[in-house]
Design a protein around this motif. Sequence first.
Motif, PDB file in Angstrom:
ATOM      1  N   HIS A   1      -5.655 -26.924 -61.172  1.00  0.00           N
ATOM      2  CA  HIS A   1      -4.896 -27.242 -59.964  1.00  0.00           C
ATOM      3  C   HIS A   1      -5.135 -26.092 -59.006  1.00  0.00           C
ATOM      4  CE1 HIS A   1      -0.782 -28.315 -57.939  1.00  0.00           C
ATOM      5  NE2 HIS A   1      -1.833 -28.544 -57.168  1.00  0.00           N
ATOM      6  N   CYS A   2      -5.893 -26.368 -57.951  1.00  0.00           N
ATOM      7  CA  CYS A   2      -6.404 -25.283 -57.105  1.00  0.00           C
ATOM      8  C   CYS A   2      -5.881 -25.402 -55.674  1.00  0.00           C
ATOM      9  CB  CYS A   2      -7.934 -25.317 -57.071  1.00  0.00           C
ATOM     10  SG  CYS A   2      -8.696 -25.375 -58.693  1.00  0.00           S
ATOM     11  N   ARG A   3      -5.806 -24.244 -55.034  1.00  0.00           N
ATOM     12  CA  ARG A   3      -5.502 -24.159 -53.606  1.00  0.00           C
ATOM     13  C   ARG A   3      -6.497 -23.200 -52.970  1.00  0.00           C
ATOM     14  NH1 ARG A   3      -0.283 -23.790 -55.874  1.00  0.00           N
ATOM     15  NH2 ARG A   3      -0.260 -21.522 -55.593  1.00  0.00           N
TER      16      ARG A   3
ATOM     17  N   GLN B   1      -4.674 -24.472 -45.519  1.00  0.00           N
ATOM     18  CA  GLN B   1      -4.633 -24.502 -46.981  1.00  0.00           C
ATOM     19  C   GLN B   1      -4.947 -25.907 -47.464  1.00  0.00           C
ATOM     20  OE1 GLN B   1      -1.475 -22.456 -49.395  1.00  0.00           O
ATOM     21  NE2 GLN B   1      -0.939 -24.541 -49.992  1.00  0.00           N
TER      22      GLN B   1
ATOM     23  N   GLU C   1      -5.277 -28.283 -51.082  1.00  0.00           N
ATOM     24  CA  GLU C   1      -5.003 -28.373 -52.508  1.00  0.00           C
ATOM     25  C   GLU C   1      -5.785 -29.543 -53.106  1.00  0.00           C
ATOM     26  OE1 GLU C   1      -0.937 -28.453 -53.641  1.00  0.00           O
ATOM     27  OE2 GLU C   1      -0.304 -27.015 -52.111  1.00  0.00           O
TER      28      GLU C   1
ATOM     29  N   TYR D   1      -5.797 -19.125 -56.401  1.00  0.00           N
ATOM     30  CA  TYR D   1      -6.342 -19.276 -55.058  1.00  0.00           C
ATOM     31  C   TYR D   1      -7.823 -18.935 -55.083  1.00  0.00           C
ATOM     32  CZ  TYR D   1      -1.724 -19.600 -52.888  1.00  0.00           C
ATOM     33  OH  TYR D   1      -0.473 -20.013 -52.520  1.00  0.00           O
TER      34      TYR D   1
END
Length: 255
Positions: A84-86, A102, A104, A179
């Motif tokens: 699960h990336c941002r 940003q 996601e 992140y």
Amino acid sequence: MVKITFHTVAAQKPEKETDEDRIVIPQTHEELGLPLQTKKSLVNYHCCLIFNLVVFISVLVLSSILLYCYYFLPQQTPEDSLFHCRVIYEDSVFTPQSGRHQLEEKVEIHFQDNYEYISVPIPRFGSDPAVIFHDFNRVLTAYYDTTLEKCYIIELNTTLVMPPRSLWEMLVNVEKGMYLPKTYIIQEEMVVIGRVRNTRQLGPFIHRLCHDKETYRLKHRNKRRRIDKREAKLCHKIRHFENTFVVETVICDRA
């Protein structure tokens, strides 16, 4: 007068032989050892024993190999392949006044089947939610726009999309902070060229994603040009990343 009488000496009888002194010479027709039936039984018994022992050892070795591969070799578990990336990126070219943004997304990487599954939720602005599927075996990419409920198919762009192992290594390296490094955005423009009637020809994974949905083929625009306001109504954008930069995929219904 003395009478002398002669008695005949009787033949001396030989002493009776004892069992200890008797030597028995076996005859040629006599069997030595066990009977034939008993010998066959022993041979069969030993053969069965050896066969069962070989089978047992083979099963034991095979079980040991499977256990070793399953428990001791590095395995791709769901926790290893699901991220699960941002990402924070600069949109200085398209919307310079808005500055940093940003994005996601969820990324699933499957080494065995050699594909990447990316889910982009509803962005805060300027992009459609989508599911993106990169099939490295068939060299195809599928975009499913969840707002329009349409699928779009195009040849996989290996210049922009990292292969599964490389993408996995990059995401693992940045997983602690959750992140990606500060990055930038690039744009690719595509246009619809036709309808896909049979999604089975696209492989089982893309067929599963696009089955019973309107599916279209795409191609890249030959010349990069700015999209005018009229044309923008026929286009929609999907922002995503599977590299060190963010990609804005612009899909237009006609050239």
